[in-house]
Design a protein around this motif. Structure first.
Motif, PDB file in Angstrom:
ATOM      1  N   LEU A  97      10.081   8.019   0.214  1.00  0.00           N
ATOM      2  CA  LEU A  97       9.032   8.553  -0.646  1.00  0.00           C
ATOM      3  C   LEU A  97       7.919   7.531  -0.773  1.00  0.00           C
ATOM      4  O   LEU A  97       8.133   6.323  -0.588  1.00  0.00           O
ATOM      5  CB  LEU A  97       9.577   8.919  -2.023  1.00  0.00           C
ATOM      6  CG  LEU A  97      10.099   7.796  -2.918  1.00  0.00           C
ATOM      7  CD1 LEU A  97      10.006   8.220  -4.381  1.00  0.00           C
ATOM      8  CD2 LEU A  97      11.547   7.463  -2.586  1.00  0.00           C
ATOM      9  N   ALA A  98       6.729   8.012  -1.089  1.00  0.00           N
ATOM     10  CA  ALA A  98       5.568   7.131  -1.215  1.00  0.00           C
ATOM     11  C   ALA A  98       5.411   6.578  -2.623  1.00  0.00           C
ATOM     12  O   ALA A  98       4.752   5.555  -2.819  1.00  0.00           O
ATOM     13  CB  ALA A  98       4.302   7.882  -0.799  1.00  0.00           C
ATOM     14  N   GLU A  99       5.997   7.236  -3.624  1.00  0.00           N
ATOM     15  CA  GLU A  99       5.851   6.808  -5.010  1.00  0.00           C
ATOM     16  C   GLU A  99       6.724   5.590  -5.303  1.00  0.00           C
ATOM     17  O   GLU A  99       7.676   5.298  -4.582  1.00  0.00           O
ATOM     18  CB  GLU A  99       6.235   7.959  -5.954  1.00  0.00           C
ATOM     19  CG  GLU A  99       5.338   9.180  -5.857  1.00  0.00           C
ATOM     20  CD  GLU A  99       5.666  10.048  -4.665  1.00  0.00           C
ATOM     21  OE1 GLU A  99       6.766   9.880  -4.099  1.00  0.00           O
ATOM     22  OE2 GLU A  99       4.821  10.896  -4.288  1.00  0.00           O
ATOM     23  N   THR A 100       6.385   4.910  -6.417  1.00  0.00           N
ATOM     24  CA  THR A 100       7.175   3.757  -6.840  1.00  0.00           C
ATOM     25  C   THR A 100       8.061   4.124  -8.032  1.00  0.00           C
ATOM     26  O   THR A 100       8.353   3.288  -8.890  1.00  0.00           O
ATOM     27  CB  THR A 100       6.256   2.582  -7.209  1.00  0.00           C
ATOM     28  OG1 THR A 100       5.330   3.015  -8.219  1.00  0.00           O
ATOM     29  CG2 THR A 100       5.499   2.091  -6.000  1.00  0.00           C
ATOM     30  N   SER A 101       8.492   5.369  -8.066  1.00  0.00           N
ATOM     31  CA  SER A 101       9.428   5.834  -9.084  1.00  0.00           C
ATOM     32  C   SER A 101      10.238   6.979  -8.490  1.00  0.00           C
ATOM     33  O   SER A 101       9.819   7.622  -7.514  1.00  0.00           O
ATOM     34  CB  SER A 101       8.700   6.285 -10.347  1.00  0.00           C
ATOM     35  OG  SER A 101       7.816   7.357 -10.061  1.00  0.00           O
ATOM     36  N   PHE A 102      11.384   7.242  -9.110  1.00  0.00           N
ATOM     37  CA  PHE A 102      12.285   8.250  -8.551  1.00  0.00           C
ATOM     38  C   PHE A 102      13.184   8.794  -9.649  1.00  0.00           C
ATOM     39  O   PHE A 102      13.746   8.033 -10.453  1.00  0.00           O
ATOM     40  CB  PHE A 102      13.139   7.622  -7.440  1.00  0.00           C
ATOM     41  CG  PHE A 102      14.181   8.540  -6.865  1.00  0.00           C
ATOM     42  CD1 PHE A 102      13.825   9.594  -6.052  1.00  0.00           C
ATOM     43  CD2 PHE A 102      15.532   8.326  -7.142  1.00  0.00           C
ATOM     44  CE1 PHE A 102      14.790  10.438  -5.516  1.00  0.00           C
ATOM     45  CE2 PHE A 102      16.505   9.160  -6.611  1.00  0.00           C
ATOM     46  CZ  PHE A 102      16.129  10.218  -5.792  1.00  0.00           C
ATOM     47  N   PHE A 103      13.306  10.107  -9.733  1.00  0.00           N
ATOM     48  CA  PHE A 103      14.218  10.773 -10.658  1.00  0.00           C
ATOM     49  C   PHE A 103      15.460  11.227  -9.878  1.00  0.00           C
ATOM     50  O   PHE A 103      15.336  11.983  -8.911  1.00  0.00           O
ATOM     51  CB  PHE A 103      13.554  11.989 -11.304  1.00  0.00           C
ATOM     52  CG  PHE A 103      12.513  11.656 -12.331  1.00  0.00           C
ATOM     53  CD1 PHE A 103      12.869  11.483 -13.665  1.00  0.00           C
ATOM     54  CD2 PHE A 103      11.181  11.513 -11.963  1.00  0.00           C
ATOM     55  CE1 PHE A 103      11.905  11.168 -14.616  1.00  0.00           C
ATOM     56  CE2 PHE A 103      10.215  11.209 -12.907  1.00  0.00           C
ATOM     57  CZ  PHE A 103      10.576  11.028 -14.233  1.00  0.00           C
ATOM     58  N   ASP A 104      16.621  10.766 -10.303  1.00  0.00           N
ATOM     59  CA  ASP A 104      17.880  11.218  -9.700  1.00  0.00           C
ATOM     60  C   ASP A 104      18.536  12.197 -10.668  1.00  0.00           C
ATOM     61  O   ASP A 104      19.085  11.809 -11.703  1.00  0.00           O
ATOM     62  CB  ASP A 104      18.797  10.027  -9.428  1.00  0.00           C
ATOM     63  CG  ASP A 104      20.061  10.441  -8.678  1.00  0.00           C
ATOM     64  OD1 ASP A 104      20.182  11.634  -8.334  1.00  0.00           O
ATOM     65  OD2 ASP A 104      20.919   9.565  -8.443  1.00  0.00           O
ATOM     66  N   VAL A 119      18.784   9.925 -14.010  1.00  0.00           N
ATOM     67  CA  VAL A 119      18.463   8.495 -13.948  1.00  0.00           C
ATOM     68  C   VAL A 119      17.038   8.362 -13.430  1.00  0.00           C
ATOM     69  O   VAL A 119      16.666   8.985 -12.426  1.00  0.00           O
ATOM     70  CB  VAL A 119      19.443   7.739 -13.034  1.00  0.00           C
ATOM     71  CG1 VAL A 119      18.980   6.291 -12.817  1.00  0.00           C
ATOM     72  CG2 VAL A 119      20.843   7.749 -13.638  1.00  0.00           C
ATOM     73  N   PHE A 120      16.246   7.550 -14.118  1.00  0.00           N
ATOM     74  CA  PHE A 120      14.867   7.312 -13.716  1.00  0.00           C
ATOM     75  C   PHE A 120      14.750   5.878 -13.198  1.00  0.00           C
ATOM     76  O   PHE A 120      15.093   4.920 -13.894  1.00  0.00           O
ATOM     77  CB  PHE A 120      13.906   7.515 -14.880  1.00  0.00           C
ATOM     78  CG  PHE A 120      12.485   7.151 -14.571  1.00  0.00           C
ATOM     79  CD1 PHE A 120      11.738   7.905 -13.688  1.00  0.00           C
ATOM     80  CD2 PHE A 120      11.888   6.031 -15.158  1.00  0.00           C
ATOM     81  CE1 PHE A 120      10.417   7.569 -13.388  1.00  0.00           C
ATOM     82  CE2 PHE A 120      10.581   5.692 -14.872  1.00  0.00           C
ATOM     83  CZ  PHE A 120       9.838   6.453 -13.992  1.00  0.00           C
ATOM     84  N   LEU A 121      14.269   5.730 -11.960  1.00  0.00           N
ATOM     85  CA  LEU A 121      14.072   4.425 -11.335  1.00  0.00           C
ATOM     86  C   LEU A 121      12.584   4.132 -11.213  1.00  0.00           C
ATOM     87  O   LEU A 121      11.784   5.030 -10.930  1.00  0.00           O
ATOM     88  CB  LEU A 121      14.693   4.380  -9.930  1.00  0.00           C
ATOM     89  CG  LEU A 121      16.187   4.643  -9.789  1.00  0.00           C
ATOM     90  CD1 LEU A 121      16.574   4.655  -8.317  1.00  0.00           C
ATOM     91  CD2 LEU A 121      16.991   3.603 -10.536  1.00  0.00           C
ATOM     92  N   SER A 122      12.211   2.868 -11.378  1.00  0.00           N
ATOM     93  CA  SER A 122      10.821   2.449 -11.164  1.00  0.00           C
ATOM     94  C   SER A 122      10.812   1.030 -10.635  1.00  0.00           C
ATOM     95  O   SER A 122      11.740   0.247 -10.890  1.00  0.00           O
ATOM     96  CB  SER A 122      10.015   2.544 -12.467  1.00  0.00           C
ATOM     97  OG  SER A 122      10.537   1.662 -13.449  1.00  0.00           O
TER      98      SER A 122
END
Length: 239
Positions: free
Chosen positions: A196-203, A158-161
C-alpha cells in the motif's frame, strides 16, 4: 543333434555377456531444472530451483555435478553495454539428498537490470537445457520505516501507523515514492498483506483475545521491480 544343442547354448551364453552400447553424454543429459525463482532481499538476490531427478531418457539421476548460472547485466533502458558472466556453482550431490538448489547473488549494482538462467551439469558434455530466464532491476533499497505504532480499536480492529520513508540506505533522497508491505504474525501463522502507498493500515481481520505482532517492509518501485528494504522491529498488540 548334440552338437546343435551345444552351439545354441554357446550362443546364449555369449549373448548374455554382451553389454549395451555406450550412451553419448548428450543423450543422457539431465532434464532442465524446474520452478526457477528469484526472491529479492535488501542486500542480495536469492535464486532457487527444483533439482532435476531424471535425465532426458526418463532414468533417475545419481548425481548432479554443478549448476551453471548465466547472468546478463543491462541498463534499464536497454542501451549501452551488455555484461555477461557464467557462474559455475559446485553441487556434487544426489537429487535424492537435496530437492532444491539455492544461490545468493550479492554482486548487484544500482542502476542495472539482471537476467538469469540456469542449467544442470551432470558431467563432461552432459548439460541440461537452460531454464526460462528471470529478470529484475536493482537500485539501493529504501531505509527502514520509523515510529511504527499499533493501537487497539473497538471492535476487533488494529490500527497501524508509521513515518514515511524518503531516503535510501545510503541516505540519499528517493526519486520515487515508497510502498509498504505489512507482515502479521500470530498463533495461526504468518500473513502478508498487499503493498500500500499509505503510511497507515487498518487490520479488521483480527480476533479478540489473540496476540498479533506486526512489522512493515518498505518497497521501492524501480522499473517494474519492487526492491525491499529491511523490515521494522515487530510491535505486538492484543485486541
Amino acid at each position: 543333434m548334440r552338437w546343435w544343442l551345444g552351439l545354441v547354448c554357446l550362443v546364449i551364453l555369449i549373448s548374455c555377456g554382451r553389454k549395451a552400447p555406450p550412451v553419448p553424454p548428450e543423450a543422457a543429459r539431465p532434464e532442465p531444472p524446474s520452478d526457477f525463482r528469484i526472491v529479492l532481499h535488501p542486500l542480495f538476490a536469492e535464486l532457487s530451483l527444483a533439482v532435476p531427478v531424471e535425465d532426458i531418457r526418463g532414468q533417475s539421476l545419481q548425481k548432479i555435478k554443478a549448476f551453471e548460472i548465466e547472468k546478463v547485466a543491462r541498463r534499464p533502458y536497454d542501451r549501452g553495454p551488455e555484461l555477461k558472466k557464467l557462474l559455475r556453482i559446485s553441487f556434487g550431490r544426489s537429487p535424492a539428498q537435496t530437492s532444491r538448489f539455492y544461490y545468493r547473488d550479492r554482486d548487484l549494482r544500482p542502476g542495472w537490470c539482471y537476467l538469469y538462467r540456469v542449467r544442470a551439469v551432470k558431467g563432461f558434455r552432459s548439460r541440461s537445457d537452460w531454464t526460462p530466464p528471470r529478470r529484475f532491476c536493482w537500485s539501493t533499497p529504501p531505509q527502514t520505516p520509523e515510529n511504527l505504532e499499533a493501537q487497539r480499536l473497538i471492535p476487533h480492529t488494529v490500527f497501524l501507523s508509521w513515518s514515511p520513508v524518503t531516503e535510501d540506505l545510503n541516505g540519499f533522497s528517493l526519486r520515487a515514492p515508497v510502498l509498504y508491505r505489512v507482515w502479521r504474525r500470530s498463533l495461526a501463522g504468518e500473513m502478508v498483506f498487499p503493498p500500500l502507498a499509505e503510511t497507515s493500515f487498518f487490520d479488521t481481520s483480527v480476533r479478540a483475545g489473540e496476540k498479533y505482532c506486526y512489522s512493515v517492509e518498505p518497497l521501492l518501485s524501480y522499473y517494474d521491480t519492487l526492491i525491499p528494504g529491511f523490515k521494522t522491529p515487530e510491535v505486538c498488540v492484543t485486541p
